[in-house]
Design a protein around this motif. Structure first.
Motif: not given
Length: 986
Positions: A908-937
């Protein structure tokens, strides 16, 4: 000294993706106007009311190639936000990075500084295209369409805290932005400023307006001051300059393209129409700029005019220029306009002209003015003291002054006076036969692919250059090409070697031979100091020749020793004869080498986390650990050398390929022999009289054991050293050593020191007792866990021993002078290796002072793989590119990737991250960092919260305050949500 220095620049114009290509386009008199790309609009989209004669001009212009490409991962921007951003913002982010690099500094080094950002931008076509449909509005689109964000994005992503503002004065916007930046520097509001402008032609709307005003060119080309001039042709363009106060730029040794001597901005006021130019206001702005620059018009060699190529605009501008420049002067003032090459870049027009002038002053040649072959006689240029350049004009020696004009539709005029860069002394040529110093060239990237891409680009650039030294290029790269997580460094003496090594690294990628990887921590370095027996004629002479730091510190050690010996250790070290060293000279020489190498490495930022000294090496190790200072250690070593020199000859040492237990019976039978060193479980040294050693060697050979006589003239670490121990005890009786400042492994005790003082008793016992190197190194490796072992001495002896014995496994072994052929290259390679492992060296210490100059390097090559472009109906979006989707109030869910299917919370967390950021699903793994890697604000966090709550309704309401501490990685958020669910159930 006064003025504002232009110390860096970058740009992209039609047919010219960077400053180098821009200059080449200008010098060959090229033109880069063509048909509108279908990505912008279709030719048949123009209203039927547009006359056929105007259609061609509106559907032609100058267009920057690849304007839809953006390396959003580099700036940690999600695909959703990148797709929503005005492409002007996207291009400026990359341009800012490259311009700062061009100024001779790593952009990341400016984080947290008061650097200002001033951007000229005209209109808002992106916002008009995207914000007209309320159903499509999103927070990202709102921020992505705001003109002010063109500056604010740069400040935010580079963490710059100075003034940050966008300027819209129509076509004069970017030059006005530079004017404001220069004034901010002079006022002390900032110490560095990025200034310039951007323009992308996204719709035909402004072209239609030009046509209706009678200003549009029928063929989409500008022909400034030409008899063929018939209107404006619109174009893309962007450019930024890096500005500093002149005295600061000179003090920091920055390369200077040109100096802004003065500038002025004014307004037409109420003239004959808000869109019509005003001759008298234009004349006044010239006069004001010259007055503020402290110059007269007759001193201006050339002027980059606004020069749109409209009949009225050219006539009024030339009249204004003539009103100021038609004065007695030796030569007429050259005038031209870059719009003849690239078209009218509107909000970026001023920066296009400014960069042209800065490059002309830098190269000391002014490009010819395109369309000058058919000069408009009605402009009366000659009688107004003006002339068009039909061929490039070489600039004479001495100070050259030039002007840049920019005129805004609406009446805001700007003019700037530039001077050539101040003269700098040329670096003296190296004497014939003297080798070039070795440099370390560094390259970094945000991903492994980015690193390879930039390695290849730098290699290609150097391959095109004539063969030359690489030292100043290395120094430049150390200042500029650092700061990103994936690192590479290589030592090279010339550009040919450098190009080949970079090419090999790019081709082979990241492997054992090119350990360029992301280093999360700094290396842990331990120094191990060799003892006696490693000396040889002219040891370290090559390093002494190449390294000023080593020369200095060897001189320090020599001076400290000479006070007690009366003879120069340095001379004995560097002499190349075969006389060899006696028992005294060898010790003082080896101590001096150990001390000088330690201090040289320290100057380079290579400082040990722990030290270990083998026998005599403990003295230099003690200095490194802060136990002894140089005068104390020099006095002890000199006394030790003197006492050993006075011992009778006849002793020696024998290395045996066996452990001490295998020698117990032999030593019992030969009471004059002693166990001198236990270097490993299968490497032991015995010491004693020569005849006893001969008997021992024969007996051991008969048992099939390997033996080797060591190159020493005394029986060190045996009872024969008792007179030395007695003398050292007496000399050091008053010694008050300090506690170690860092871990020191004692080879006397075979472990790390704790509270034991290194006093007279220690140094006396150290001379006669065995060297427990193997145990000491094992203890150091266990308790300190070094990643790298650096042997300090004139050649490797301890590192091969440790490698054979399996001591300190997992460490990388390095040596700054690995033998008689060593010079400055091996020291440079050691620094390069540690840099790749995460060390940030003190680079300046590696280079002679005359090579610490910044040369221009190829700018960073961003990825063009991601494409973001959207028209009103999305028809022009590349199929594989991320597409902007409506968010109301949060994005529509996207399917979670299969790997997390067995963990519903993580899924569910991966699905939410993909949805919010339009990332490719295979890019999101447990070690992916919200701020440094995904640029969350904050906006994305709010959206994430809503999507997660909808996907996991059993959680109930989750507050932002609860969520924030868990937003480290995707995995940490899933863990938090799992624990929260359990807590609420219980």
């Amino acid at each position: 000294m006064s003025g504002i220095a232009i110390v860096g620049l970058d740009c992209a114009f039609p047919g010219a993706p960077d400053a180098e290509a821009y200059w080449e386009l200008l010098m060959r008199g090229g033109e880069s106007v063509g048909e509108v790309p279908p990505q912008r609009w279709e030719a048949d989209e123009l209203p039927d009311s547009v006359p056929e004669s105007a259609r061609a001009g509106i559907n032609r212009g100058g267009f920057v190639a690849g304007a839809d490409g953006f390396d959003n991962d580099f700036f940690a921007l999600s695909p959703r936000e990148a797709a929503a951003m005005d492409p002007q913002q996207r291009l400026l982010l990359q341009c800012a990075w490259r311009a700062l690099e061009d100024s001779g500094q790593a952009p990341g080094a400016l984080a947290g500084t008061d650097t200002g950002v001033f951007i000229g931008v005209m209109g808002g076509e992106w916002g008009r295209l995207r914000m007209g449909d309320p159903s499509r509005v999103t927070p990202q689109l709102g921020a992505g369409s705001a003109a002010g964000m063109t500056a604010n994005r740069i400040s935010y992503h580079l963490n710059l805290t100075g003034p940050s503002l966008a300027v819209d004065t129509a076509c004069s916007s970017s030059l006005v932005a530079v004017h404001l930046a220069a004034n901010a520097l002079l006022a002390g509001e900032c110490d560095t400023a990025l200034a310039g402008g951007v323009n992308l032609v996204l719709t035909p709307a402004l072209g239609l307006m030009y046509s209706q005003l009678g200003l549009g060119s029928p063929d989409g080309r500008c022909k400034p001051f030409s008899a063929d001039a018939d209107g404006i042709g619109r174009s893309d363009g962007l450019g930024l300059v890096v500005l500093r106060r002149l005295e600061d730029a000179v003090a920091d040794g920055q390369r200077i393209y040109a100096v802004i001597r003065g500038s002025a901005v004014n307004q037409d006021g109420r003239s004959n129409g808000v869109t019509a130019p005003n001759r008298w206001s234009q004349q006044k702005v010239l006069e004001a700029a010259y007055r503020r620059a402290g110059v007269t018009a007759d001193k201006i060699t050339f002027v980059e005019a606004h020069g749109t190529g409209t009949a009225l605009g050219d006539a009024i501008e030339c009249a204004a220029l003539g009103g100021v420049h038609a004065v007695p002067r030796e030569k007429t003032c050259a005038v031209g306009s870059v719009k003849g090459n690239i078209g009218h870049t509107e909000g970026a027009a001023g920066i296009a002209g400014l960069i042209k002038v800065a490059l002309a002053l830098h190269h000391r040649i002014v490009p010819a003015s395109r369309h000058a072959d058919r000069e408009n006689a009605q402009l009366r240029l000659a009688e107004r003291g003006l002339r068009l350049l039909k061929s490039p004009m070489r600039l004479p020696a001495g100070e050259i002054l030039a002007g840049v004009s920019s005129i805004g539709m609406g009446g805001t005029n700007a003019h700037m006076v530039l001077a050539g860069p101040p003269r700098t002394p040329r670096r003296a040529a190296r004497p014939a036969g003297e080798t070039e110093p070795v440099g370390v060239f560094t390259v970094t990237g945000d991903t492994p692919d980015a690193l390879r891409r930039n390695l290849a680009d730098q290699a290609e650039a150097f391959a095109r250059r004539p063969r030359g030294g690489a030292a100043s290029l290395g120094f430049s790269s150390n200042r500029v090409k650092t700061g990103l997580p994936y690192r590479f460094a290589v030592a090279a003496r010339d550009t040919t070697e450098l190009a080949e090594r970079l090419r090999q690294a790019a081709a082979h990628g990241i492997d054992a031979s090119t350990p360029a990887h992301r280093s999360w921590t700094r290396p842990v370095v331990a120094f191990v100091y060799t003892g006696q027996g490693t000396q040889y004629p002219a040891m370290t002479a090559g390093l002494y020749r190449d390294s000023a730091a080593y020369r200095h510190f060897l001189g320090e050690a020599d001076a400290a020793l000479t006070r007690h010996t009366g003879r120069s250790a340095r001379e004995s070290i560097l002499r190349g004869d075969e006389a060899g060293y006696d028992a005294g000279d060898a010790q003082t020489a080896l101590f001096a080498v150990g001390y000088a190498l330690t201090r040289t490495l320290g100057e380079l930022g290579v400082r040990p986390a722990a030290v270990l000294g083998h026998s005599l090496g403990e003295y230099a190790a003690a200095v490194a650990a802060g136990v002894l200072d140089l005068p104390q250690a020099a006095e002890l070593v000199a006394a030790r050398a003197r006492l050993m020199r006075n011992l009778p000859a006849g002793g020696g040492m024998l290395a045996v390929g066996a452990g001490p237990e295998a020698l117990a019976e032999l030593l019992a039978a030969e009471p004059t022999l002693a166990l001198a060193a236990v270097n490993s479980p299968a490497d032991t040294v015995i010491s004693g009289p020569l005849d006893a050693l001969d008997r021992a060697a024969a007996q051991l050979a008969g048992r099939g054991l390997r033996t080797r006589r060591l190159d020493v003239a005394r029986a060190f670490h045996s009872p024969l050293m008792t007179p030395v121990a007695t003398g050292l005890r007496e000399l050091a009786d008053g010694l008050r050593p300090a506690a170690p400042r860092l871990p020191m492994a004692s080879t006397r005790y075979g472990r790390l020191l704790h509270d034991e003082p290194l006093d007279a008793a220690y140094w006396a016992g150290q001379a006669t007792e065995p060297v427990l190197f193997g145990a000491a190194l094992t203890a150091l490796a266990t308790e300190v866990a070094p990643t790298h072992l650096v042997e300090i001495g004139p050649r490797p002896t301890l590192l091969p021993l440790a490698r054979r014995a399996g001591l300190a496994p997992g460490t990388e072994h390095l040596h700054p002078v690995p033998g008689p052929e060593a010079d400055g290259r091996q020291l440079a390679e050691l620094v390069a290796t540690l840099y790749r492992a995460g060390l940030d060296p003190e680079w300046a210490a590696l280079y002679p002072a005359e090579y610490r100059t910044v040369e221009r390097l190829r700018p960073y090559v961003f990825s063009s793989e991601n494409r973001y472009w959207s028209r009103r109906d999305d028809r022009a979006v590349t199929p594989a590119a991320p597409v902007e989707r409506p968010v109301a109030p949060v994005p529509a869910p996207v399917a979670a990737p299969a790997p997390a299917a067995d963990d519903p919370v993580l899924a569910a967390v991966i699905e939410a991250v993909v949805t919010v950021g339009l990332y490719q699903p295979d890019r999101i793994v447990p070690a992916t960092r919200f701020y440094e890697d995904l640029g969350f604000d904050s906006v994305m966090i709010m959206q994430l919260k809503d999507v997660v709550q909808e996907a996991l309704p059993h959680l109930g309401e989750v507050s932002i305050r609860q969520l924030l501490p868990a937003l480290r990685t995707v995995g940490s958020l899933a863990d938090f949500l799992r624990e929260l669910a359990l807590a609420r159930v219980s």
